[in-house]
Write a protein that holds these residues in place. Structure first.
Motif, PDB file in Angstrom:
ATOM      1  N   ASP A  68     -24.230  21.490 -17.005  1.00 48.90           N
ATOM      2  CA  ASP A  68     -25.479  21.407 -17.775  1.00 48.90           C
ATOM      3  C   ASP A  68     -25.234  20.421 -18.918  1.00 48.90           C
ATOM      4  O   ASP A  68     -25.563  19.240 -18.801  1.00 48.90           O
ATOM      5  CB  ASP A  68     -25.848  22.812 -18.285  1.00 48.90           C
ATOM      6  N   LYS A 122     -29.860  11.694 -15.149  1.00 42.30           N
ATOM      7  CA  LYS A 122     -31.075  12.231 -14.534  1.00 42.30           C
ATOM      8  C   LYS A 122     -31.209  11.651 -13.139  1.00 42.30           C
ATOM      9  O   LYS A 122     -31.159  10.437 -12.958  1.00 42.30           O
ATOM     10  CB  LYS A 122     -32.246  11.812 -15.411  1.00 42.30           C
ATOM     11  N   ARG A 177     -31.761  23.942 -22.967  1.00 42.34           N
ATOM     12  CA  ARG A 177     -31.625  23.667 -21.531  1.00 42.34           C
ATOM     13  C   ARG A 177     -31.166  24.948 -20.820  1.00 42.34           C
ATOM     14  O   ARG A 177     -31.729  26.002 -21.035  1.00 42.34           O
ATOM     15  CB  ARG A 177     -30.640  22.505 -21.322  1.00 42.34           C
ATOM     16  N   THR A 202     -23.865  19.824  -9.696  1.00 46.68           N
ATOM     17  CA  THR A 202     -24.886  20.773 -10.165  1.00 46.68           C
ATOM     18  C   THR A 202     -24.289  21.884 -11.032  1.00 46.68           C
ATOM     19  O   THR A 202     -25.024  22.609 -11.692  1.00 46.68           O
ATOM     20  CB  THR A 202     -25.640  21.431  -8.981  1.00 46.68           C
ATOM     21  N   SER A 259     -28.943  17.901  -9.474  1.00 43.86           N
ATOM     22  CA  SER A 259     -28.070  17.533 -10.608  1.00 43.86           C
ATOM     23  C   SER A 259     -28.908  17.177 -11.829  1.00 43.86           C
ATOM     24  O   SER A 259     -29.904  16.461 -11.714  1.00 43.86           O
ATOM     25  CB  SER A 259     -27.225  16.296 -10.265  1.00 43.86           C
ATOM     26  N   ASP A 260     -28.508  17.670 -12.967  1.00 44.77           N
ATOM     27  CA  ASP A 260     -29.209  17.385 -14.223  1.00 44.77           C
ATOM     28  C   ASP A 260     -28.221  17.684 -15.357  1.00 44.77           C
ATOM     29  O   ASP A 260     -28.024  18.834 -15.730  1.00 44.77           O
ATOM     30  CB  ASP A 260     -30.460  18.287 -14.307  1.00 44.77           C
TER      31      ASP A 260
END
Ligand code: NAD
Length: 354
Positions: free
Chosen positions: A233, A110, A178, A230, A129-130
């Motif tokens: 996921d 995170k 998500r 990015t 980014s995540d």
């Protein structure tokens, strides 16, 4: 709600960062009217010194009676400098994972906007980014048959279909909540184990038609992670590849001191920062406790279903960073010296904001 939490501080900075997480949990209990009962147990170098065993039976027995385990880190330079020592702190960690069959290690990467400048990567590459990693934790080369003599050694990587299926399902289930994308990382161009991994993940994907699956070789994944983070996921991968890639990915978040993890099985779960005992900074009071605090936050969400309480920690951490406070590991050239704080002070700042 009444919950029993077993605290295993371990070695090095584990003894410094875990008490900060406990402090925050106590504040949450007070604020939301819960009763958290804590007890301590040994693992790692400290356990070897006290009992001769890296994971004493007493720790396992206690673990069976608790609702969740909060863990720091194990490791000591004595063992790092002498690989021939047969009893080692890390064996305790591998054994507790195996004993409780903690097969899924969940590692969210995170990125807080405030820390865009703390990474060695360019902010424009990092922004947005995540990622959540699902690392298989009780199989693969860390647990396979091994042997050595004077001039030869081998370690074995082995995966069964059922081992791959269960971690893959966890990853797809998370992806459904998500952005519905799973990247499976392997080395199927070379390893048979990876070919079985890829076939199995592809089959599991049929159960989740809404989720887009792509496969990536681990060498490419290592490059893509810092080229364009990015694009990811949910990432699902084996034990060793996950170990290496998540350390690399910690640079997206700015520091190892920012990354939490949950190791989950079918019953009890163990929550730990992804970093080790950091002997280079242990005892100086400068370790970043946020990874340990965010691990406690994952415990509230995943083991206790306490969403509001978990959000309170999340928001408190974000607010500390917004207010400009930084540990030495996440400060940058623009951080004023008076806002650079040590382990204890960082813990207090989070408690105040909870
Ligand atoms: P490490 O994660 O302990 O440290 C790597 C680097 O990151 C060091 O420079 C350290 O100072 C820094 N760092 C780590 N956590 C930090 C924090 N909270 N705040 C600020 N900086 C932080 O990895 P290492 O140096 O490769 O290993 C040290 C010991 O830890 C070894 O004995 C190793 O076996 C053990 N280890 C244990 C675990 C675990 O318990 N889960 C994981 C990795 C390594």
């Amino acid at each position: 709600m009444k919950k029993k939490i077993l605290v295993i501080e371990g070695d090095g900075i584990g003894k410094e960062v875990v008490p900060q997480a406990v402090k925050v949990l106590k504040k949450v209990a007070e604020k939301f009217g819960h009763e958290f009962e804590f007890d301590n147990a040994l693992m790692g170098h400290c356990a070897i010194e006290a009992t001769g065993e890296p994971l004493p039976e007493e720790t396992i027995e206690k673990g069976r009676k608790f609702d969740a385990i909060l863990f720091g880190a194990v490791g000591d330079p004595k063992y790092d400098n002498d690989p021939t020592l047969k009893v080692r702190p890390e064996q305790g960690l591998l054994k507790i994972r195996k004993t409780f069959e903690l097969f899924a290690n969940v590692r969210p990467i995170k990125l807080y906007d405030e820390l865009l400048g703390a990474s060695s990567l360019k902010p424009e590459v990092l922004s947005g980014s995540d990622i959540v990693f699902f690392r298989e934790l009780v199989g693969g080369i860390y647990f396979g048959e091994r042997a050595r003599d004077d001039n030869k050694a081998h370690d074995t990587m082995e995966y069964s279909v059922s081992e791959v299926e269960r971690i893959a399902r966890k990853a797809f289930e998370a992806a459904m909540l998500r952005r519905k994308k799973v990247t499976s990382v392997d080395k199927a161009n070379v390893l048979d184990c990876s070919r079985l991994w890829r076939e199995t993940v592809t089959k599991v994907a049929e159960e989740y038609p809404e989720v887009e699956l792509n496969h990536m070789y681990v060498d490419n994944a290592a490059m893509q992670l810092i080229k364009d983070p990015t694009q990811f996921d949910v990432v699902v991968t084996g034990n060793m590849f996950g170990d290496i890639l998540t350390d690399e990915a910690s640079q997206i978040a700015g520091s190892m001191g920012m990354l939490a993890s949950a190791s989950m099985g079918n019953e009890i779960a163990l929550y730990e920062p992804i970093h080790g005992s950091a002997p280079d900074i242990a005892g100086q009071g400068i370790a970043n406790p946020l990874a340990a605090i965010l691990s406690a936050q994952m415990m509230l969400t995943l083991s206790f279903g306490m969403k509001d309480e978990a959000d309170a920690i999340d928001n408190a951490v974000a607010q500390v960073l917004k207010d400009g406070y930084r540990g030495p590991d996440i400060k940058d050239a623009a951080t004023p010296e008076e806002l650079v704080v040590g382990t204890d002070a960082m813990g207090d700042l989070v408690v105040e904001r909870v």
